[in-house]
Design a protein around this motif. Structure first.
Motif, PDB file in Angstrom:
ATOM      1  N   ARG A 186       0.842  -1.183   0.000  1.00 17.95           N
ATOM      2  CA  ARG A 186       0.000   0.000   0.000  1.00 17.95           C
ATOM      3  C   ARG A 186       0.884   1.242   0.000  1.00 17.95           C
ATOM      4  O   ARG A 186       1.827   1.319   0.773  1.00 17.95           O
ATOM      5  CB  ARG A 186      -0.874   0.026   1.258  1.00 17.95           C
ATOM      6  N   SER A 187       0.520   2.191  -0.832  1.00 19.94           N
ATOM      7  CA  SER A 187       1.151   3.509  -0.805  1.00 19.94           C
ATOM      8  C   SER A 187       0.069   4.500  -0.410  1.00 19.94           C
ATOM      9  O   SER A 187      -0.982   4.559  -1.049  1.00 19.94           O
ATOM     10  CB  SER A 187       1.702   3.880  -2.184  1.00 19.94           C
ATOM     11  N   VAL A 188       0.333   5.249   0.637  1.00 17.91           N
ATOM     12  CA  VAL A 188      -0.630   6.223   1.141  1.00 17.91           C
ATOM     13  C   VAL A 188      -0.024   7.610   0.953  1.00 17.91           C
ATOM     14  O   VAL A 188       1.128   7.850   1.315  1.00 17.91           O
ATOM     15  CB  VAL A 188      -0.954   5.965   2.624  1.00 17.91           C
ATOM     16  N   SER A 189      -0.805   8.511   0.373  1.00 15.23           N
ATOM     17  CA  SER A 189      -0.301   9.859   0.109  1.00 15.23           C
ATOM     18  C   SER A 189      -1.445  10.865   0.194  1.00 15.23           C
ATOM     19  O   SER A 189      -2.580  10.511   0.460  1.00 15.23           O
ATOM     20  CB  SER A 189       0.352   9.913  -1.280  1.00 15.23           C
ATOM     21  N   ARG A 190      -1.102  12.127  -0.097  1.00 13.73           N
ATOM     22  CA  ARG A 190      -2.066  13.213  -0.175  1.00 13.73           C
ATOM     23  C   ARG A 190      -2.955  13.274   1.078  1.00 13.73           C
ATOM     24  O   ARG A 190      -4.169  13.320   0.998  1.00 13.73           O
ATOM     25  CB  ARG A 190      -2.919  13.051  -1.445  1.00 13.73           C
ATOM     26  N   VAL A 191      -2.329  13.300   2.229  1.00 13.56           N
ATOM     27  CA  VAL A 191      -3.072  13.338   3.492  1.00 13.56           C
ATOM     28  C   VAL A 191      -3.549  14.762   3.746  1.00 13.56           C
ATOM     29  O   VAL A 191      -2.771  15.713   3.695  1.00 13.56           O
ATOM     30  CB  VAL A 191      -2.187  12.860   4.659  1.00 13.56           C
ATOM     31  N   ARG A 192      -4.839  14.888   4.019  1.00 15.34           N
ATOM     32  CA  ARG A 192      -5.426  16.200   4.300  1.00 15.34           C
ATOM     33  C   ARG A 192      -6.369  16.084   5.495  1.00 15.34           C
ATOM     34  O   ARG A 192      -7.267  15.231   5.506  1.00 15.34           O
ATOM     35  CB  ARG A 192      -6.213  16.694   3.089  1.00 15.34           C
ATOM     36  N   ILE A 193      -6.157  16.917   6.481  1.00 17.28           N
ATOM     37  CA  ILE A 193      -7.034  16.937   7.659  1.00 17.28           C
ATOM     38  C   ILE A 193      -8.268  17.756   7.310  1.00 17.28           C
ATOM     39  O   ILE A 193      -8.173  18.921   6.925  1.00 17.28           O
ATOM     40  CB  ILE A 193      -6.296  17.513   8.881  1.00 17.28           C
ATOM     41  N   LEU A 194      -9.435  17.130   7.446  1.00 16.36           N
ATOM     42  CA  LEU A 194     -10.702  17.782   7.131  1.00 16.36           C
ATOM     43  C   LEU A 194     -11.370  18.371   8.364  1.00 16.36           C
ATOM     44  O   LEU A 194     -12.126  19.341   8.262  1.00 16.36           O
ATOM     45  CB  LEU A 194     -11.668  16.785   6.468  1.00 16.36           C
ATOM     46  N   LYS A 195     -11.102  17.771   9.519  1.00 11.25           N
ATOM     47  CA  LYS A 195     -11.736  18.215  10.763  1.00 11.25           C
ATOM     48  C   LYS A 195     -10.806  17.883  11.915  1.00 11.25           C
ATOM     49  O   LYS A 195     -10.207  16.813  11.946  1.00 11.25           O
ATOM     50  CB  LYS A 195     -13.073  17.481  10.942  1.00 11.25           C
ATOM     51  N   ASP A 196     -10.691  18.806  12.848  1.00 12.14           N
ATOM     52  CA  ASP A 196      -9.887  18.579  14.049  1.00 12.14           C
ATOM     53  C   ASP A 196     -10.582  19.259  15.211  1.00 12.14           C
ATOM     54  O   ASP A 196     -10.623  20.488  15.288  1.00 12.14           O
ATOM     55  CB  ASP A 196      -8.472  19.138  13.857  1.00 12.14           C
ATOM     56  N   ASP A 197     -11.183  18.450  16.063  1.00 15.55           N
ATOM     57  CA  ASP A 197     -11.755  19.000  17.287  1.00 15.55           C
ATOM     58  C   ASP A 197     -11.481  18.036  18.437  1.00 15.55           C
ATOM     59  O   ASP A 197     -10.798  17.040  18.267  1.00 15.55           O
ATOM     60  CB  ASP A 197     -13.254  19.329  17.130  1.00 15.55           C
ATOM     61  N   GLU A 198     -11.997  18.342  19.593  1.00 15.94           N
ATOM     62  CA  GLU A 198     -11.740  17.531  20.790  1.00 15.94           C
ATOM     63  C   GLU A 198     -12.114  16.070  20.592  1.00 15.94           C
ATOM     64  O   GLU A 198     -11.424  15.171  21.057  1.00 15.94           O
ATOM     65  CB  GLU A 198     -12.534  18.073  21.980  1.00 15.94           C
ATOM     66  N   ASP A 199     -13.238  15.843  19.941  1.00 20.26           N
ATOM     67  CA  ASP A 199     -13.783  14.500  19.836  1.00 20.26           C
ATOM     68  C   ASP A 199     -13.165  13.670  18.723  1.00 20.26           C
ATOM     69  O   ASP A 199     -13.041  12.456  18.850  1.00 20.26           O
ATOM     70  CB  ASP A 199     -15.301  14.548  19.612  1.00 20.26           C
ATOM     71  N   GLU A 200     -12.788  14.323  17.630  1.00 21.53           N
ATOM     72  CA  GLU A 200     -12.439  13.532  16.459  1.00 21.53           C
ATOM     73  C   GLU A 200     -11.569  14.313  15.476  1.00 21.53           C
ATOM     74  O   GLU A 200     -11.697  15.513  15.328  1.00 21.53           O
ATOM     75  CB  GLU A 200     -13.743  13.117  15.777  1.00 21.53           C
ATOM     76  N   ILE A 201     -10.700  13.563  14.808  1.00 24.68           N
ATOM     77  CA  ILE A 201      -9.928  14.086  13.689  1.00 24.68           C
ATOM     78  C   ILE A 201     -10.388  13.302  12.465  1.00 24.68           C
ATOM     79  O   ILE A 201     -10.401  12.066  12.481  1.00 24.68           O
ATOM     80  CB  ILE A 201      -8.420  13.878  13.905  1.00 24.68           C
TER      81      ILE A 201
END
Length: 161
Positions: A88-103
Motif C-alpha cells: 500500500r502507498s498512502v499519500s495526499r493526506v489532508r485533515i478535514l476536521k480537528d476538534d476535541e472528539d475527532e480528527i
C-alpha cells in the motif's frame, strides 16, 4: 488555510504504520488500532454516505473485523488462498476536521496485490475518523475506502482492509 504540521505528521505516521501492518500481516496489532465500536466500510456507491442503510462490499464492526482477520490468517475464504502479497502507498493526506472528539482526514491509497501470478491495482480515497488516545496516539473510529472503480466488477477484495 493554516495547516497544523505537527498534527499532520502525527496522523500521517499513524496511517503509514497502519498500512505497513496490513501489508506485513500484523493483523492482531492492527485490530488494536481500532475503537471497540469502530466501523470499517467499503461502499459500493462512493456517492452515498448513508452506509448503514445501503449495500456495501464491507461494513465491519469489531466482531466482523476479527472474523475477516481469521479468514485471512487461515485461508478459509477462496479469495485469500493463496495469500496475496500487497503493498500500500498512502499519500495526499489532508485533515478535514480537528476538534476535541475527532480528527477526520482524507488520503489517497494505491494498493498493489500480487496473487496467482497476477498483479492488480486498486486506487481509493480513504477517509479516517480518528480519536485521540493517550496510549497509542490514535484509535480508528471509522475507515471508509472509496474505491475509484467500486461500481465496476471487483474480485477477491476481502484483504482490502
Amino acid at each position: 488555510m493554516k495547516i497544523d504540521l505537527n498534527l499532520l505528521n502525527e496522523v500521517t505516521a499513524f496511517i503509514w504504520a497502519e498500512a505497513d501492518m496490513l501489508d506485513h500481516s500484523e493483523h492482531e496489532t492492527w485490530i488494536k488500532l481500532w475503537n471497540e465500536k469502530g466501523v470499517y466500510i467499503i461502499p459500493i456507491d462512493p456517492s452515498l454516505t448513508d452506509y448503514e442503510n445501503n449495500l456495501n462490499y464491507a461494513y465491519d464492526d469489531h466482531h466482523m473485523r476479527q472474523l475477516r482477520v481469521e479468514r485471512l490468517k487461515n485461508g478459509e475464504a477462496i479469495s485469500t488462498a493463496p495469500k496475496a502479497n500487497t503493498v500500500r502507498s498512502v499519500s495526499r493526506v489532508r485533515i478535514l476536521k480537528d476538534d476535541e472528539d475527532e480528527i477526520v482526514l482524507r488520503c489517497a491509497q494505491n494498493l498493489r496485490e500480487f496473487r496467482k501470478e497476477n498483479l492488480k491495482h486498486y486506487t481509493a480515497d480513504v477517509i479516517f475518523h480518528l480519536q485521540r488516545d493517550e496510549e497509542s496516539g490514535f484509535k480508528i473510529n471509522r475507515k471508509i475506502i472509496n474505491l475509484v472503480n467500486s461500481t465496476d466488477t471487483l474480485a477477491g477484495i476481502s484483504y482490502i482492509l
